[in-house]
Design an enzyme around this catalytic site. Structure first.
Site: not given
Ligand code: GLA
Length: 391
Positions: A148, A203
């Site tokens: 991430d 996301d």
């Molecule tokens: C980010 C990522 C998600 C998930 C969250 C977890 O937002 O884009 O897909 O992995 O972190 O904290």
């Protein structure tokens, strides 16, 4: 002098040899399950084992789903040697035994970390511990790492991810490397040399608008996808309850047209028959897993109505007719035009419709393209997906 140049060349070559990702992995888009979309931080050994069991029992493993990935929140601290500390309450037997359990089922195991000092849920990140963590992952039997981009302050995305790639390569266990920096530094332009998939957007949310917004952002990225290197429009929301069954069919069809990684994000232990049918539609999955590895292009954009085309092996092709509007549409479909479609707008391909069978991949029927053009009804927020298969 000549000797010195040779020596410099040698040093450069040996230095360069560790700077590579593991080739021969993810030749088709990775398929699996990840905990985040449904369970967020509520992960545990019990849950992950249960999901692995359900992956097998539901038949989804047979449909191609392979990786079981724990997302954020499995980690709590670093010890005095800098080693990552697992949440003992939630994972009492540690990660290695969980990986062994998953492997024993013929599945593969994935884990999550972050390029920053902390993960998005403020757990310890990988920054400064890349080589140490990569060795730990290799020891545990990790097959897939999602990495991430939270808490990275002034870090450079390209070099941060390249650093982790090199760490994984040095640790020596082939691991699919999934970059999750949300498209901020245009990873499609450079990540093909770094990882096997890279997120292209923010996301996904379990709503039609979010899903369709992401589709729009994939439009110009088709040329960057290919075997071993995939645009990732984020994990699936199919079965999580925020969209209708028709919308989930559309979501799944579009992701397969885009040659997207198919990472289910629902509760596999609590699936309706519709959810199972969508995630398990082998004819649609076959588009995603086609070994030519082409991402679909938008062939026609008539506002509320779009036609996406994906080239397939053996001069095959898939066409996805998308009704984005809130009303049913009747569209005129000319299979000749769809079969001859090309991503180069001005040229057409020399294929003849009589050499092909046309299949409806949701109805699971063959169509007779003799009545051509056809008028076809498409419900709101829905798709028709056809495949041209050479006789
Ligand atoms: C980010 C990522 C998600 C998930 C969250 C977890 O937002 O884009 O897909 O992995 O972190 O904290």
């Amino acid at each position: 002098m000549g000797k010195q140049i040779l020596l410099i060349l040698f040093v450069l070559l040996t230095l360069g040899s560790s700077a590579q990702k593991f080739e021969q992995l993810a030749k088709t888009p990775p398929m699996g399950w990840n905990s985040w979309n449904k369970f967020a931080c509520n992960v545990s050994e019990k849950l992950i084992k249960q999901m692995a069991d359900e992956m097998v029992a539901s038949g989804l493993q047979k449909a191609g789903y392979e990786y079981i990935v724990i997302d954020d929140c499995w980690q709590v601290a670093r010890d005095e040697n800098g080693e990552i500390v697992v949440d003992k309450d939630r994972f009492p037997n540690g990660i290695k035994s969980l990986a062994d359990y998953i492997h024993a089922k013929g599945l593969k195991f994935g884990i999550y970390s972050c390029a920053g000092t902390k993960t998005c849920q403020e757990r310890p990140g990988g920054f400064g511990h890349e080589y140490q963590d990569a060795r730990t992952y290799a020891r545990w039997g990790v097959d897939y790492l999602k990495y991430d981009w939270c808490n990275t302050t002034t870090q450079d995305a390209r070099s941060s991810y390249a650093n982790m790639r090199d760490a994984l390569h040095t640790a020596g266990r082939p691991i699919v490397f999934s970059l999750c920096e949300w498209g901020t530094a245009k990873p499609w332009e450079w990540a093909g040399k770094v990882g096997h998939l890279w997120r292209t957007t923010e996301d996904i949310v379990d709503r039609w608008e979010s899903m369709i917004n992401i589709l729009d952002k994939e439009r110009d990225l088709a040329k960057y996808a290919g075997p071993g290197s995939w645009n990732d429009p984020d994990m699936l929301e199919v079965g999580n309850g925020g969209m209708t069954t028709e919308e989930y069919k559309t979501h799944f069809s579009l992701w397969c047209m885009l040659a997207a990684p198919l990472i289910a994000g629902n509760d596999l232990g609590n699936m309706t028959s519709e959810t199972k049918e969508i995630l398990g539609n082998k004819e649609i999955i076959a588009l995603d897993q086609d070994t030519l590895g082409k991402q679909a292009f938008c062939f026609r954009d008539n506002g509320d109505y779009e036609i996406w085309i994906k080239k397939l092996v053996k001069n095959g092709k898939a066409a996805c007719l998308l009704n984005r509007s809130d009303e049913e549409k009747t569209v005129q479909v000319d299979f000749n035009v769809l079969l001859k479609s090309n991503d180069d707008y001005w040229s057409i391909e020399p294929y003849k419709l009589q050499d092909y069978k046309v299949r409806d991949l949701w109805e699971h029927t063959d169509l007779k393209p003799d009545k051509n053009p056809l008028f076809i009804k498409i419900p709101p927020h829905s798709v028709k997906v056809f495949r041209f298969i050479k006789n």
